[in-house]
Scaffold this motif. Structure first.
Motif, PDB file in Angstrom:
ATOM      1  N   ILE A  38       0.845  -1.208   0.000  1.00 15.51           N
ATOM      2  CA  ILE A  38       0.000   0.000   0.000  1.00 15.51           C
ATOM      3  C   ILE A  38       0.873   1.247   0.000  1.00 15.51           C
ATOM      4  CG2 ILE A  38      -1.643   1.328   1.403  1.00 15.51           C
ATOM      5  CD1 ILE A  38      -2.771  -1.490   2.275  1.00 15.51           C
ATOM      6  N   TRP A  39       1.934   1.209   0.764  1.00 17.99           N
ATOM      7  CA  TRP A  39       2.882   2.330   0.836  1.00 17.99           C
ATOM      8  C   TRP A  39       3.497   2.603  -0.539  1.00 17.99           C
ATOM      9  CZ3 TRP A  39       7.738   2.064   4.539  1.00 17.99           C
ATOM     10  CH2 TRP A  39       8.409   3.290   4.521  1.00 17.99           C
ATOM     11  N   VAL A  40       4.021   1.565  -1.186  1.00 12.39           N
ATOM     12  CA  VAL A  40       4.632   1.726  -2.512  1.00 12.39           C
ATOM     13  C   VAL A  40       3.610   2.284  -3.507  1.00 12.39           C
ATOM     14  CG1 VAL A  40       5.641   0.515  -4.493  1.00 12.39           C
ATOM     15  CG2 VAL A  40       6.378  -0.062  -2.160  1.00 12.39           C
ATOM     16  N   SER A  41       2.394   1.727  -3.479  1.00 12.40           N
ATOM     17  CA  SER A  41       1.368   2.179  -4.434  1.00 12.40           C
ATOM     18  C   SER A  41       1.015   3.643  -4.216  1.00 12.40           C
ATOM     19  CB  SER A  41       0.111   1.308  -4.331  1.00 12.40           C
ATOM     20  OG  SER A  41      -0.617   1.575  -3.149  1.00 12.40           O
ATOM     21  N   GLU A  42       0.905   4.058  -2.962  1.00 12.62           N
ATOM     22  CA  GLU A  42       0.538   5.447  -2.679  1.00 12.62           C
ATOM     23  C   GLU A  42       1.635   6.419  -3.104  1.00 12.62           C
ATOM     24  OE1 GLU A  42      -2.249   6.666  -1.981  1.00 12.62           O
ATOM     25  OE2 GLU A  42      -3.341   4.856  -1.469  1.00 12.62           O
ATOM     26  N   ILE A  43       2.893   6.024  -2.938  1.00  9.57           N
ATOM     27  CA  ILE A  43       3.992   6.884  -3.385  1.00  9.57           C
ATOM     28  C   ILE A  43       3.983   6.983  -4.909  1.00  9.57           C
ATOM     29  CG2 ILE A  43       6.493   7.168  -3.461  1.00  9.57           C
ATOM     30  CD1 ILE A  43       5.300   7.727  -0.717  1.00  9.57           C
ATOM     31  N   MET A  44       3.756   5.854  -5.584  1.00 14.27           N
ATOM     32  CA  MET A  44       3.712   5.860  -7.046  1.00 14.27           C
ATOM     33  C   MET A  44       2.537   6.677  -7.573  1.00 14.27           C
ATOM     34  SD  MET A  44       4.711   2.026  -8.322  1.00 14.27           S
ATOM     35  CE  MET A  44       6.433   1.487  -8.332  1.00 14.27           C
ATOM     36  N   LEU A  45       1.423   6.650  -6.866  1.00 14.98           N
ATOM     37  CA  LEU A  45       0.213   7.321  -7.334  1.00 14.98           C
ATOM     38  C   LEU A  45       0.249   8.835  -7.146  1.00 14.98           C
ATOM     39  CD1 LEU A  45      -2.384   4.698  -6.063  1.00 14.98           C
ATOM     40  CD2 LEU A  45      -2.079   5.386  -8.455  1.00 14.98           C
ATOM     41  N   GLN A  46       1.241   9.328  -6.416  1.00 15.11           N
ATOM     42  CA  GLN A  46       1.371  10.780  -6.277  1.00 15.11           C
ATOM     43  C   GLN A  46       1.748  11.359  -7.637  1.00 15.11           C
ATOM     44  OE1 GLN A  46       4.257  11.502  -3.191  1.00 15.11           O
ATOM     45  NE2 GLN A  46       3.115  10.330  -1.676  1.00 15.11           N
ATOM     46  N   GLN A  47       0.960  12.254  -8.155  1.00 13.77           N
ATOM     47  CA  GLN A  47       1.207  12.936  -9.434  1.00 13.77           C
ATOM     48  C   GLN A  47       1.111  12.007 -10.646  1.00 13.77           C
ATOM     49  OE1 GLN A  47       1.783  16.220  -9.235  1.00 13.77           O
ATOM     50  NE2 GLN A  47       2.433  16.495  -7.149  1.00 13.77           N
ATOM     51  N   THR A  48       0.586  10.787 -10.474  1.00 10.89           N
ATOM     52  CA  THR A  48       0.578   9.823 -11.573  1.00 10.89           C
ATOM     53  C   THR A  48      -0.752   9.073 -11.620  1.00 10.89           C
ATOM     54  OG1 THR A  48       2.945   9.515 -11.129  1.00 10.89           O
ATOM     55  CG2 THR A  48       1.929   7.979 -12.663  1.00 10.89           C
ATOM     56  N   GLN A  49      -1.270   8.849 -12.836  1.00 11.87           N
ATOM     57  CA  GLN A  49      -2.557   8.177 -13.018  1.00 11.87           C
ATOM     58  C   GLN A  49      -2.466   6.678 -12.701  1.00 11.87           C
ATOM     59  OE1 GLN A  49      -5.506   9.672 -13.942  1.00 11.87           O
ATOM     60  NE2 GLN A  49      -4.468  11.635 -13.856  1.00 11.87           N
ATOM     61  N   VAL A  50      -3.587   6.107 -12.251  1.00  9.87           N
ATOM     62  CA  VAL A  50      -3.649   4.691 -11.872  1.00  9.87           C
ATOM     63  C   VAL A  50      -3.212   3.783 -13.018  1.00  9.87           C
ATOM     64  CG1 VAL A  50      -5.218   2.791 -11.285  1.00  9.87           C
ATOM     65  CG2 VAL A  50      -5.366   4.950 -10.047  1.00  9.87           C
ATOM     66  N   ASP A  51      -3.742   4.016 -14.220  1.00  7.36           N
ATOM     67  CA  ASP A  51      -3.427   3.139 -15.351  1.00  7.36           C
ATOM     68  C   ASP A  51      -1.932   3.144 -15.669  1.00  7.36           C
ATOM     69  OD1 ASP A  51      -6.057   2.445 -15.552  1.00  7.36           O
ATOM     70  OD2 ASP A  51      -6.504   3.780 -17.243  1.00  7.36           O
ATOM     71  N   THR A  52      -1.282   4.275 -15.454  1.00  7.07           N
ATOM     72  CA  THR A  52       0.162   4.365 -15.672  1.00  7.07           C
ATOM     73  C   THR A  52       0.922   3.594 -14.597  1.00  7.07           C
ATOM     74  OG1 THR A  52      -0.079   6.551 -16.677  1.00  7.07           O
ATOM     75  CG2 THR A  52       2.115   5.964 -15.872  1.00  7.07           C
ATOM     76  N   VAL A  53       0.429   3.672 -13.373  1.00  3.25           N
ATOM     77  CA  VAL A  53       1.136   3.079 -12.232  1.00  3.25           C
ATOM     78  C   VAL A  53       1.096   1.548 -12.243  1.00  3.25           C
ATOM     79  CG1 VAL A  53       0.973   2.763  -9.713  1.00  3.25           C
ATOM     80  CG2 VAL A  53       0.970   5.068 -10.693  1.00  3.25           C
ATOM     81  N   ILE A  54      -0.005   0.949 -12.660  1.00  2.00           N
ATOM     82  CA  ILE A  54      -0.179  -0.510 -12.523  1.00  2.00           C
ATOM     83  C   ILE A  54       1.007  -1.316 -13.049  1.00  2.00           C
ATOM     84  CG2 ILE A  54      -1.554  -2.498 -13.283  1.00  2.00           C
ATOM     85  CD1 ILE A  54      -4.045  -0.713 -12.985  1.00  2.00           C
ATOM     86  N   PRO A  55       1.451  -1.145 -14.306  1.00  5.72           N
ATOM     87  CA  PRO A  55       2.586  -1.962 -14.761  1.00  5.72           C
ATOM     88  C   PRO A  55       3.875  -1.673 -13.997  1.00  5.72           C
ATOM     89  CG  PRO A  55       1.980  -0.317 -16.427  1.00  5.72           C
ATOM     90  CD  PRO A  55       0.913  -0.306 -15.400  1.00  5.72           C
ATOM     91  N   TYR A  56       4.081  -0.413 -13.602  1.00  3.28           N
ATOM     92  CA  TYR A  56       5.266  -0.080 -12.807  1.00  3.28           C
ATOM     93  C   TYR A  56       5.208  -0.778 -11.457  1.00  3.28           C
ATOM     94  CZ  TYR A  56       7.021   3.549 -15.950  1.00  3.28           C
ATOM     95  OH  TYR A  56       7.551   4.225 -17.023  1.00  3.28           O
ATOM     96  N   PHE A  57       4.039  -0.752 -10.823  1.00  4.27           N
ATOM     97  CA  PHE A  57       3.876  -1.390  -9.519  1.00  4.27           C
ATOM     98  C   PHE A  57       4.162  -2.890  -9.615  1.00  4.27           C
ATOM     99  CE2 PHE A  57       1.299  -3.749  -6.463  1.00  4.27           C
ATOM    100  CZ  PHE A  57       1.642  -3.144  -5.270  1.00  4.27           C
ATOM    101  N   ASN A  58       3.616  -3.530 -10.631  1.00  4.72           N
ATOM    102  CA  ASN A  58       3.824  -4.978 -10.785  1.00  4.72           C
ATOM    103  C   ASN A  58       5.297  -5.317 -10.981  1.00  4.72           C
ATOM    104  OD1 ASN A  58       1.105  -5.627 -10.460  1.00  4.72           O
ATOM    105  ND2 ASN A  58       0.660  -5.435 -12.642  1.00  4.72           N
ATOM    106  N   ARG A  59       5.985  -4.533 -11.832  1.00  9.63           N
ATOM    107  CA  ARG A  59       7.418  -4.784 -12.058  1.00  9.63           C
ATOM    108  C   ARG A  59       8.228  -4.519 -10.792  1.00  9.63           C
ATOM    109  NH1 ARG A  59       6.457  -2.368 -17.220  1.00  9.63           N
ATOM    110  NH2 ARG A  59       7.163  -0.345 -16.458  1.00  9.63           N
ATOM    111  N   PHE A  60       7.856  -3.454 -10.081  1.00 12.17           N
ATOM    112  CA  PHE A  60       8.562  -3.085  -8.860  1.00 12.17           C
ATOM    113  C   PHE A  60       8.419  -4.184  -7.816  1.00 12.17           C
ATOM    114  CE2 PHE A  60       9.559  -0.444  -5.141  1.00 12.17           C
ATOM    115  CZ  PHE A  60      10.541   0.409  -5.632  1.00 12.17           C
ATOM    116  N   MET A  61       7.217  -4.715  -7.680  1.00 19.76           N
ATOM    117  CA  MET A  61       6.965  -5.773  -6.697  1.00 19.76           C
ATOM    118  C   MET A  61       7.650  -7.084  -7.082  1.00 19.76           C
ATOM    119  SD  MET A  61       5.413  -4.985  -4.016  1.00 19.76           S
ATOM    120  CE  MET A  61       5.604  -3.239  -3.742  1.00 19.76           C
ATOM    121  N   GLU A  62       7.761  -7.315  -8.361  1.00 21.34           N
ATOM    122  CA  GLU A  62       8.455  -8.517  -8.815  1.00 21.34           C
ATOM    123  C   GLU A  62       9.936  -8.439  -8.448  1.00 21.34           C
ATOM    124  OE1 GLU A  62       9.281 -10.949 -12.984  1.00 21.34           O
ATOM    125  OE2 GLU A  62       7.710  -9.415 -12.915  1.00 21.34           O
TER     126      GLU A  62
END
Length: 372
Positions: A38-62
């Motif tokens: 949740i922390w990582v997702s919230e930092i990524m979502l600052q200034q950035t749209q959800v659809d843009t964040v999803i692939p970044y979040f998945n790669r980051f978590m991997e």
């Protein structure tokens, strides 16, 4: 407080929660209530749209599946996996804070407001989001999205960029949060702002709380929230030099602080009269490079919140015999004392260029180089 006087709190809570349970999006950070995710997702979502964040979040978590993995990773690796998301200080602050959690809290994200607020880069919104979504604590999570929703519901016409207005919304939400459904309540407000109560053309007829929306009843929903207009970004004319020799290219790392800190780039500078002459002169004076222009790439433009980089991109070949060693300056330059850390670049092969994290503008330059 006066805004909640006579407001149907229970009706509002029930309508919002019922709507959210039916309409919540299937997002990867909602698979569980892991505070790290949740922390990582919230930092990524600052200034950035959800659809843009999803692939970044998945790669980051991997790559960094746990708080420990992120804490122990090389910073360059973290920045490389953040490449393209922008606002890179978010990634650096996140890793610094994760290390703090690892060292001071035994790897467990704090669940108390006074503790979590001490972490680097964790402001009131991020703290509230983690505490409410992961731990179910009745804490407000107030960002621009949330303020837009409540400015319309309560017809608040105060400038949302003022700190006192944020405090007003925090107090409002504390009076509205149901203690047993904090996670869904805060996420429901976020979802309402994303799907229905959008910045432009709000879909009021589909809003679950339309009957309680004072902005709508007054016919001023389109005028809210009130926000002071931003200054127009300043245009900055830049020229970047892609210096090539023996299937290698010269790059450097930006300073440790400031805009795009620690990312890699091609040598560049602001120019006034003649881009080609000025980059050639700079390369000669700074690195003792003698160059000749071999190609002109497509113009690159990138907009920041406060300025616009308008970049002329030139491919330059090194002239004369110079011994090149991968990862180093040419031998004759190694002892030049006037080079700053930000200027002391190095040579990499074209094949290895993708290992380094570049800002978006220089990613575009790199793409043109590699696709030639």
């Amino acid at each position: 407080m006066k805004e909640l006087k006579d407001f149907p709190i229970s009706q509002f809570q029930d309508a919002l929660l019922s709507w959210f349970e039916r309409n919540m999006r299937d997002l990867p950070w909602r698979k569980d209530r892991d505070p790290y995710k949740i922390w990582v997702s919230e930092i990524m979502l600052q200034q950035t749209q959800v659809d843009t964040v999803i692939p970044y979040f998945n790669r980051f978590m991997e790559r960094f599946p746990s708080l420990e993995a992120l804490a122990e990773a090389p910073e360059d690796d973290v920045l490389k996996h953040w490449e393209g998301l922008g606002y890179y200080s978010r990634a650096r602050n996140l890793q610094t804070a994760v290390k703090e959690v690892q060292e001071q809290y035994g790897g467990k994200v704090p669940d108390e407001p006074n503790e979590i607020a001490k972490l680097k880069g964790v402001g009131p919104y991020t703290a509230g989001a983690i505490l409410s979504i992961a731990y179910g604590k009745p804490e407000p999570a107030v960002d621009g999205n949330v303020m837009r929703v409540f400015s319309r519901i309560f017809a608040i016409q105060e400038d949302i960029q003022k700190p006192k207005t944020r405090k007003l919304f925090e107090e409002l939400i504390r009076g509205l949060i149901p203690e047993n459904s904090t996670s869904y309540f805060n996420q429901g407000i976020m979802e309402l702002g994303a799907l229905i109560c959008r910045p432009k053309s709000p879909q009021c007829m589909f809003c679950p709380v339309i009957e309680m929306c004072q902005g709508r009843s007054l016919g001023i929903e389109q005028e809210l929230p009130v926000k002071q207009k931003k200054k127009k970004p300043k245009l900055k004319k830049m020229v970047a030099g892609v210096v090539l020799a023996n299937n290698m290219v010269f790059i450097r790392q930006r300073p440790e602080t400031g805009l795009l800190a620690k990312l890699y780039e091609f040598p560049n500078l602001e120019w006034e009269a003649d881009a080609e002459l000025e980059i050639s002169k700079y390369l000669y004076q700074t690195y003792d490079f003698q160059t000749e222009t071999s190609a002109r790439y497509e113009h690159v433009q990138h907009t920041f919140s406060h300025l616009i980089w308008d970049i002329t991109v030139l491919e330059l070949n090194l002239v004369g015999e110079v011994e090149l060693v991968e990862g180093q300056l040419p031998v004759r330059l190694e002892r030049q004392p006037f080079l700053t850390n930000a200027e002391a670049g190095f040579w990499v092969t074209l094949e290895e260029l993708d290992r380094y994290a570049f800002p978006v503008s220089h990613q575009k330059i790199k793409k043109q180089l590699l696709e030639k």
